[in-house]
Design a protein around this motif. Structure first.
Motif, PDB file in Angstrom:
ATOM      1  N   PRO A 189       5.488  -1.253   4.496  1.00  0.00           N
ATOM      2  CA  PRO A 189       5.845  -1.484   3.089  1.00  0.00           C
ATOM      3  C   PRO A 189       4.753  -0.950   2.152  1.00  0.00           C
ATOM      4  O   PRO A 189       3.575  -0.985   2.474  1.00  0.00           O
ATOM      5  N   THR A 190       5.178  -0.428   1.009  1.00  0.00           N
ATOM      6  CA  THR A 190       4.287   0.213   0.040  1.00  0.00           C
ATOM      7  C   THR A 190       3.786  -0.776  -0.989  1.00  0.00           C
ATOM      8  O   THR A 190       4.581  -1.326  -1.734  1.00  0.00           O
ATOM      9  N   PRO A 191       2.493  -0.977  -1.066  1.00  0.00           N
ATOM     10  CA  PRO A 191       2.001  -1.725  -2.219  1.00  0.00           C
ATOM     11  C   PRO A 191       2.000  -0.771  -3.408  1.00  0.00           C
ATOM     12  O   PRO A 191       1.953   0.445  -3.225  1.00  0.00           O
ATOM     13  N   GLU A 192       2.060  -1.271  -4.605  1.00  0.00           N
ATOM     14  CA  GLU A 192       1.873  -0.431  -5.788  1.00  0.00           C
ATOM     15  C   GLU A 192       2.961   0.617  -5.983  1.00  0.00           C
ATOM     16  O   GLU A 192       2.701   1.689  -6.529  1.00  0.00           O
ATOM     17  N   GLY A 193       4.152   0.380  -5.528  1.00  0.00           N
ATOM     18  CA  GLY A 193       5.176   1.393  -5.735  1.00  0.00           C
ATOM     19  C   GLY A 193       6.449   0.769  -6.263  1.00  0.00           C
ATOM     20  O   GLY A 193       6.439  -0.334  -6.810  1.00  0.00           O
ATOM     21  N   ALA A 194       7.537   1.489  -6.105  1.00  0.00           N
ATOM     22  CA  ALA A 194       8.841   0.945  -6.454  1.00  0.00           C
ATOM     23  C   ALA A 194       9.245  -0.053  -5.363  1.00  0.00           C
ATOM     24  O   ALA A 194       8.474  -0.339  -4.455  1.00  0.00           O
ATOM     25  N   ARG A 195      10.459  -0.574  -5.460  1.00  0.00           N
ATOM     26  CA  ARG A 195      10.927  -1.532  -4.468  1.00  0.00           C
ATOM     27  C   ARG A 195      11.306  -0.799  -3.181  1.00  0.00           C
ATOM     28  O   ARG A 195      11.944   0.242  -3.225  1.00  0.00           O
ATOM     29  N   ASP A 196      10.876  -1.376  -2.056  1.00  0.00           N
ATOM     30  CA  ASP A 196      11.147  -0.765  -0.758  1.00  0.00           C
ATOM     31  C   ASP A 196      12.506  -1.185  -0.203  1.00  0.00           C
ATOM     32  O   ASP A 196      12.946  -2.307  -0.419  1.00  0.00           O
ATOM     33  N   TYR A 197      13.113  -0.296   0.564  1.00  0.00           N
ATOM     34  CA  TYR A 197      14.152  -0.721   1.493  1.00  0.00           C
ATOM     35  C   TYR A 197      13.456  -1.243   2.748  1.00  0.00           C
ATOM     36  O   TYR A 197      12.579  -0.579   3.297  1.00  0.00           O
ATOM     37  N   LEU A 198      13.827  -2.439   3.182  1.00  0.00           N
ATOM     38  CA  LEU A 198      13.177  -3.060   4.332  1.00  0.00           C
ATOM     39  C   LEU A 198      14.094  -3.066   5.553  1.00  0.00           C
ATOM     40  O   LEU A 198      15.308  -3.140   5.426  1.00  0.00           O
ATOM     41  N   VAL A 199      13.471  -3.004   6.718  1.00  0.00           N
ATOM     42  CA  VAL A 199      14.206  -2.994   7.990  1.00  0.00           C
ATOM     43  C   VAL A 199      13.601  -4.061   8.892  1.00  0.00           C
ATOM     44  O   VAL A 199      12.454  -3.926   9.324  1.00  0.00           O
ATOM     45  N   PRO A 200      14.352  -5.138   9.168  1.00  0.00           N
ATOM     46  CA  PRO A 200      13.795  -6.180  10.031  1.00  0.00           C
ATOM     47  C   PRO A 200      13.544  -5.666  11.448  1.00  0.00           C
ATOM     48  O   PRO A 200      14.335  -4.882  11.965  1.00  0.00           O
ATOM     49  N   SER A 201      12.434  -6.108  12.033  1.00  0.00           N
ATOM     50  CA  SER A 201      12.109  -5.715  13.400  1.00  0.00           C
ATOM     51  C   SER A 201      12.636  -6.761  14.376  1.00  0.00           C
ATOM     52  O   SER A 201      12.427  -7.954  14.186  1.00  0.00           O
ATOM     53  N   ARG A 202      13.315  -6.289  15.405  1.00  0.00           N
ATOM     54  CA  ARG A 202      13.822  -7.196  16.429  1.00  0.00           C
ATOM     55  C   ARG A 202      12.704  -7.588  17.391  1.00  0.00           C
ATOM     56  O   ARG A 202      12.572  -8.742  17.787  1.00  0.00           O
ATOM     57  N   VAL A 203      11.865  -6.636  17.713  1.00  0.00           N
ATOM     58  CA  VAL A 203      10.837  -6.844  18.725  1.00  0.00           C
ATOM     59  C   VAL A 203       9.655  -7.643  18.153  1.00  0.00           C
ATOM     60  O   VAL A 203       8.949  -8.329  18.898  1.00  0.00           O
ATOM     61  N   ASN A 204       9.458  -7.549  16.833  1.00  0.00           N
ATOM     62  CA  ASN A 204       8.340  -8.229  16.188  1.00  0.00           C
ATOM     63  C   ASN A 204       8.890  -9.218  15.158  1.00  0.00           C
ATOM     64  O   ASN A 204       8.985  -8.908  13.970  1.00  0.00           O
ATOM     65  N   PRO A 205       9.272 -10.404  15.625  1.00  0.00           N
ATOM     66  CA  PRO A 205      10.001 -11.353  14.757  1.00  0.00           C
ATOM     67  C   PRO A 205       9.262 -11.635  13.451  1.00  0.00           C
ATOM     68  O   PRO A 205       8.048 -11.836  13.445  1.00  0.00           O
ATOM     69  N   GLY A 206      10.012 -11.636  12.347  1.00  0.00           N
ATOM     70  CA  GLY A 206       9.431 -11.942  11.045  1.00  0.00           C
ATOM     71  C   GLY A 206       8.736 -10.756  10.413  1.00  0.00           C
ATOM     72  O   GLY A 206       8.190 -10.878   9.314  1.00  0.00           O
ATOM     73  N   HIS A 207       8.734  -9.626  11.091  1.00  0.00           N
ATOM     74  CA  HIS A 207       8.080  -8.439  10.549  1.00  0.00           C
ATOM     75  C   HIS A 207       9.119  -7.391  10.149  1.00  0.00           C
ATOM     76  O   HIS A 207      10.227  -7.377  10.680  1.00  0.00           O
ATOM     77  N   PHE A 208       8.706  -6.557   9.204  1.00  0.00           N
ATOM     78  CA  PHE A 208       9.631  -5.584   8.624  1.00  0.00           C
ATOM     79  C   PHE A 208       8.994  -4.209   8.529  1.00  0.00           C
ATOM     80  O   PHE A 208       7.817  -4.081   8.205  1.00  0.00           O
ATOM     81  N   TYR A 209       9.796  -3.204   8.785  1.00  0.00           N
ATOM     82  CA  TYR A 209       9.427  -1.845   8.408  1.00  0.00           C
ATOM     83  C   TYR A 209       9.913  -1.614   6.977  1.00  0.00           C
ATOM     84  O   TYR A 209      10.788  -2.325   6.487  1.00  0.00           O
ATOM     85  N   ALA A 210       9.358  -0.587   6.346  1.00  0.00           N
ATOM     86  CA  ALA A 210       9.927  -0.119   5.092  1.00  0.00           C
ATOM     87  C   ALA A 210      10.314   1.337   5.276  1.00  0.00           C
ATOM     88  O   ALA A 210       9.652   2.077   6.007  1.00  0.00           O
ATOM     89  N   LEU A 211      11.398   1.738   4.619  1.00  0.00           N
ATOM     90  CA  LEU A 211      11.719   3.167   4.579  1.00  0.00           C
ATOM     91  C   LEU A 211      10.803   3.807   3.545  1.00  0.00           C
ATOM     92  O   LEU A 211      10.507   3.204   2.516  1.00  0.00           O
ATOM     93  N   PRO A 212      10.321   5.013   3.803  1.00  0.00           N
ATOM     94  CA  PRO A 212       9.277   5.587   2.947  1.00  0.00           C
ATOM     95  C   PRO A 212       9.771   5.949   1.545  1.00  0.00           C
ATOM     96  O   PRO A 212      10.837   6.528   1.396  1.00  0.00           O
TER      97      PRO A 212
END
Lengths: 591, 591
Positions: free
Chosen positions: A177-200
Motif C-alpha cells: 500500500p502507498t503512503p502519501e498517494g491517492a486511494r489504493d485498490y487493496l487485495v486481501p492475502s489468503r496466505v497472510n491473514p489480515g494482510h493486504f496487497y495494493a495494486l500499484p
C-alpha cells in the motif's frame, strides 16, 4: 445452415483488394455488413478488420450458391471464394470501390441475431448500450482504428526506447500500500491473514529501486490503479508509459523525450514539431494563463490590474484586495460582438463553478464602454485599465476579483471556455510546452501541513535546497510536465538520490524519522548502498492516444473500459462472491 | 564528500571500451566494484550495466584526485573523466581487459555502506537475503543479463507478431471472478459495496470477445494471477504471451507459432530448430512417457508387461491387474552398474511420493538376473519380460504395478529422475514437441463430474463431437501444448464458436442452462452475433525466459518476485492496513 471452414483459408483481406487483383481467385472471410437482393443478383458488403469488399452472387453462375446467399443477414460470418473483377459502377467512397468479387463458393460459418446496435460510426446509440455490447461496438471502423493506433504508438515507443538502451522491466502488481498517494485498490492475502496487497498507483518506488540496481535505463508500458471518484476521462485502471534513467539531470530527460514526441507527432499526425519544445516556468504559466497546463493555441492571457484598483471606490475590487485578493482580467480580443449579455451571464455561471463570486465585464464598442461597473470607477482608473488591457473597439474585457487561487483557477478556465465557445480550438494544431520549476510543496489545509506537489522523492532545485527548513513554500522542484493543447500528457522529475536530503524532505513534510521509516523504510535502506543520480517521466498512455486519435472520450481508446461508477457493463464486474471465498481471504462484508 | 554530477555526462559505457578507444578522453559513471591502493597508484574496477573498466588514479598525476580516490569503497557511485590507455598487464577475462582509464577528474556522486551481500555471481548467500536486498542482487551481471534477455525476448515476440498483423490490446485487470478456474485474487469495490473484482487468471474470455469484435489477431504480454498454494517455480503473479487468431484451425496456430519458436531459438540459443516440430498425441505421450509433457532428450520409454504377468504367481503383479491396474516398466539401458541397491532404494522412495506402493527392479549382469522378485516369476514370464523390455547385460529394469494413473505418473517422473541422476540432461540440447488431441474432459472425483481439461471453451475434434453426450471421456479436443525438454512452455486450443455446441459442452460439464448463463452469460450472449472460428495459444513467459537463460529458479528471471508464502521480502508486502481503509471498502477482518 452453418458450415465449417474446412480447408478454405483466407488468401486476401477484404480491404486490400485493388484493380491490380482483377482476375485473381481470392478467398475472403468476414462479416456481412449489408446485403441487397436484386432478384437475380445479390450484393453483399463483406467486412473484415481491413475494410469492406463487395461480393456478387449471380444466380446465372450457380443457383445453389445464390440460394445460400439469399439467407445471408447482417453480421453473418462467411467465407467466400471467387474471382476479382472490375465493378460496373465504381464506388469512390471506399478503397476497394473499383472492384468486386464474383462468388464461386460460399460457406456460412456463423449466423447472427439482429445486432442491438448498428455497426457503423457516428451512430447515436447510448454509451451504455455501446459498453454492454462492446464486442459489437468494437466492430466499428473508428473503434478498430483507435485500438490499432494504440498498438502502433506502443510499438513506436518501445522501438524508440529499445534503440536508446532502455530495458522494459515488469514490476509487481501485487505490491505494498502507498503512503502519501491517492486511494489504493487493496487485495486481501489468503496466505497472510489480515494482510493486504495494493495494486500499484504507479511503479515509482520500483523504478527508483531499479536505478539503485544499476539497471541504468528502465521503461514499462504498465497498468496503474487509483480508487478515486471518477471524473470524466478517468478510469480506475489506466496505462502509463513509464521510464527512468540514471546519471541524468532535467535537460537529459527532456531532450530524450523531445525526440520521442517528435517521432510520435511525425508518425501519427504528419507534423514535424519544432525542437526544442518551448519551456515555461510554473510561475509564468500561472501568471499568464492561470493554470499550470496552459493551452497555447490562443491568446486571452491574464493581466493583473490589482495595483490600478487597489484604492478604488468600487469595493468589489478594493475590498477584495484588502483581503489579500487579486484583480485580474482577460481581453477577449476582437470578439466583443460575439457575446450578448446572456452569453456573459452564462460565463458568470461557469466561473462560479470554480468558486468565483462574480464576473465583471466591459465591452468596448463604437459608442464607448458598456459595463455595469464602469460608473463605479474613476475616469483615470478606467483609462489605466483600458491601457493595461490593450483594449480597443470590439474587445470584451472580463475580470475576476477574488482570492488568488480562485482568480487563477476561474480565469484560467474561463479563458479556455471562451476559446471553446468561439470555436478557436483546432484539433489539428498542436502546441507543446514543458512546464518547469514547479513548487516542491503545496500546503494541504485539511492535513495542516505541507505535502509534496509531485511525490516525496522529487529533487529540489539546487539553488533552493537551503530554503527547505525555513521557507519550504519557496522551494522549486526539478519537476517537469509536458503539456499539449492544455492537457498534461506526461510529467516527471529528477529524484532525490541522497539519503540525507531525503531525510530533510521527509522532515519538511512533517514526518518523524520513525514515520518516514515506517512508510518508506525499504527505500531509505536502499539509499545507503550507492544510489546514482536518476530521474524519469511517465505519460498517460490513454490520454496520449486520445490526443493522437482526436478522441475526447477516454473510453473510446480502451478496449474494455469501465463506467464512471467503475463497473463493466459487459461482464457486470464487480460482482458478489461467495461467503466461502471471503472466508478463505479472512474478511467478511461490512455493509 | 558527496558531489553533484554538474555538467559531466557519460561519454562511454564502462564495458564498451576497447583498444580502438586508446588516447580518447572519456567520461564514465558507475559503481566501484573493488579498489586496490598500491601506495602511489589506486586501481578501481568501475562497473556499469555494460561491464567493468579499470580506472587508475596516479598520485604523480594529481595528488588531490588521488587523495579523493583513496576514500573510495565498494559500491560508491562515481563519475570519472580520463584518458584511455593500453594496460601493462592485460586481463583476458574481461572484454575491456586490454585497456584502462587514467583518471584526470573524479566526482564521488554517492557513498555506500558495506553491502550486506556480495555483488558477484555464484555467491552462496541465502535466497532470503538476496530477495530482501533485491536492488543489490540485481547488480550482479547474471541477474542483469536475465532481465535484458527478458526484455529482448519480449521485443522479438512483439516485432514478430506485429509483422504478422497481430495487434496488442490491453484487457482489464479489474475483471469478473472466474467460474471453473483456479482461486481468484479478489479486490473489494468501494463504489459498489459488497461487490468484488477479480484479477485475471488469463485474458481468455476477453480475447475471445476481441475475436467476436472482429479484431482478427490479438496478442498481449500480460500479467496473470492465481491464488494457489505455491509450488516451486510458481508465482502468484506471472506473465503470459497471449495470442488469439480468427479464421484458423489447429494447423494455422501451430504453423505460425513454429516460426516464432524458430526465431527465438535462433536468436537466443544460436540453434536452428527443425520445422515442422514433431507432434505427438496425448495418448502416445502417456503410453510412451507416462506424462503429457515428455522430455525427449533421452530414452527409457515405458513398456507395458501387463499381458505377460496377468496370471502370474507374483501377486504384486497379478493382484494389481485384477484390480484394474497395470504393470509397466522402463529399461535404464546400459546404466545398470550405476545403481547400487541403496540407489534403487532411493528411487523407490522417490516414486512413493507419486503414490506408488513400491518399485520392482531387475538388473541384468554377467552373472544373470539380480532381482528380489525374479524367484516369484516363472521362467517363461521372465523370458517374455526380458524380451519385451529388450533387456541386455548391463541394463536395469524398473517396474511399477499400480492403478493406471499412479503407474503413469510415478514411472513418467521416475524416468526423468533417473536421467537427472545419470546427468543425461544437456541444458544446451532442446527437444521440442507438440502434444495434441488432449482429452476434452477429465473426471473430477471430488466434484463427481467431468470438468474441462483445458477450459470450457475448447473445441472438440470434429470426429468426436457426436460422443459429447454418450462417451464424453472419449472426446478429444482441438488443444495443443508445446513441450520443450519436458516442460510445458505454452498451450492453447481452437475455441468453440457455435452457441449450440457451447451449450452442449456446458451440459456435458453438468451445468444447467441457468448455471451456464449465470457463469458465462455475456459470452453466450456474444456468441449470438456472428462469432468467427478462432483459436490461440498462451506461453508462460517466465518459464520461457528460464529456458532461454538456462535458469531453473523462476525468481531469477523476475525483477521483484515473491516468496513461496507470497510475500515480498523487499517491501514486506502484503501488510496490515487501517480500519478506515477497510471500512471504505465495506469489509472487515475475519481472522
Amino acid at each position: 445452415m452453418k458450415e465449417n471452414m474446412g480447408d478454405l483459408r483466407r488468401s486476401h483481406m477484404c480491404g486490400n483488394l485493388r484493380m491490380s487483383n482483377v482476375d485473381e481467385e481470392v478467398i475472403l472471410m468476414g462479416w456481412v455488413q449489408r446485403e441487397r437482393n436484386l432478384g437475380s443478383l445479390i450484393f453483399v458488403d463483406l467486412r473484415d478488420t481491413t475494410g469492406i469488399c463487395q461480393i456478387v452472387f449471380d444466380s446465372t453462375v450457380s443457383n445453389e450458391i445464390f440460394n445460400k446467399a439469399s439467407k445471408l443477414r447482417s453480421e453473418f460470418v462467411v467465407a467466400v471464394r471467387g474471382k476479382v473483377r472490375k465493378r460496373e459502377s465504381i464506388n469512390p467512397e471506399i478503397p476497394t470501390g473499383e472492384i468486386e468479387v464474383l462468388a464461386e463458393e460460399l460457406r456460412i460459418l456463423n449466423t447472427s441475431n439482429t445486432p442491438p446496435i448498428y455497426i457503423k460510426d457516428g451512430d447515436n446509440v447510448s454509451e451504455s448500450m455501446r459498453l454492454k455490447y462492446r464486442y459489437l461496438d468494437l466492430r466499428k471502423p473508428s473503434m478498430q482504428n483507435n485500438l490499432k493506433v494504440r498498438h502502433k504508438v506502443a510499438k513506436l515507443v518501445r522501438d524508440f526506447l529499445d534503440e536508446n538502451h532502455f530495458i522494459e522491466i515488469e514490476t509487481p502488481m501485487l505490491t505494498k500500500p502507498t503512503p502519501e498517494g491517492a486511494r489504493d485498490y487493496l487485495v486481501p492475502s489468503r496466505v497472510n491473514p489480515g494482510h493486504f496487497y495494493a495494486l500499484p498507483q504507479s511503479p515509482q518506488l520500483m523504478k527508483q529501486l531499479l536505478m539503485i540496481s544499476g539497471m541504468d535505463r528502465y521503461y514499462q508500458i504498465v497498468r496503474c490503479f487509483r480508487d478515486e471518484d471518477l471524473r470524466a476521462n478517468r478510469q480506475p485502471e489506466f496505462t502509463q508509459i513509464d521510464m527512468e534513467m540514471s546519471f541524468v539531470d532535467v535537460d537529459d530527460v527532456i531532450k530524450l523525450n523531445e525526440q520521442l514526441l517528435y517521432k510520435l507527432f511525425k508518425e501519427f499526425k504528419g507534423i514535424e514539431i519544432e525542437l526544442p519544445i518551448q519551456r515555461m516556468t510554473y510561475r509564468e504559466a500561472m501568471e499568464r494563463f492561470g493554470v499550470d497546463k496552459p493551452d497555447l493555441r490562443f491568446g486571452f492571457e491574464l493581466t493583473d490590474i490589482t495595483d490600478i484598483v487597489v484604492n478604488s471606490d468600487f469595493k468589489v475590487f478594493s475590498g477584495t484586495i484588502e483581503n489579500k485578493g487579486y484583480v485580474k482580467g482577460i481581453n477577449v480580443k476582437g470578439y466583443g460582438d460575439e457575446f450578448s449579455r446572456k452569453d456573459i451571464s452564462n460565463l458568470e455561471s461557469y466561473v462560479k463553478d470554480f468558486g468565483a463570486k462574480g464576473l465583471v465585464w466591459m465591452k468596448i464598442t463604437s459608442d464607448g464602454i458598456t459595463s455595469p461597473i464602469v460608473k463605479f470607477l474613476s475616469q483615470e482608473e478606467v483609462n489605466r485599465i483600458l491601457d493595461r488591457m490593450e483594449a480597443e473597439e470590439g474587445d470584451l474585457l472580463l475580470f475576476i476579483a477574488d482570492k488568488p487561487a480562485v482568480v487563477f483557477d476561474s480565469l484560467g478556465n474561463l479563458r479556455k471556455e471562451v476559446a471553446r465557445r468561439l470555436n478557436l480550438l483546432d484539433d489539428n494544431e498542436f502546441k507543446l510546452v514543458w512546464i518547469t520549476e514547479f513548487p516542491l510543496f503545496e500546503y494541504d489545509d485539511e492535513e495542516g501541513r505541507y505535502v509534496a506537489k509531485h511525490h516525496p522523492f522529487t529533487h529540489p532545485m539546487e539553488e533552493d535546497i537551503h530554503l527547505l527548513e525555513t521557507q519550504p513554500e519557496k522551494v522549486r522542484a526539478k519537476a517537469y510536465d509536458i503539456v499539449i493543447n492544455g492537457d498534461e500528457i506526461g510529467g516527471g522529475s529528477i529524484r532525490i538520490s541522497d539519503q540525507d536530503l531525503q531525510k530533510r524532505m521527509f522532515k519538511a513534510l512533517g514526518f518523524s524519522e520513525e514515520e518516514a521509516w515506517d512508510k518508506f523504510g525499504f527505500l531509505l535502506e536502499a539509499f545507503k548502498y550507492g544510489t546514482p543520480p536518476h530521474g524519469g517521466i511517465a505519460y498517460g498512455f490513454d490520454r496520449l492516444i486520445m490526443l493522437l486519435t482526436g478522441n475526447n472520450n477516454i473510453r473510446d481508446v480502451i478496449a474494455f473500459p469501465k463506467t464512471q461508477s467503475a463497473t463493466c457493463l459487459l461482464t457486470e464486474a464487480p460482482t458478489a462472491v461467495s461467503e466461502e471465498q471471503l472466508k478463505e481471504l479472512h474478511v467478511k462484508l461490512d455493509l
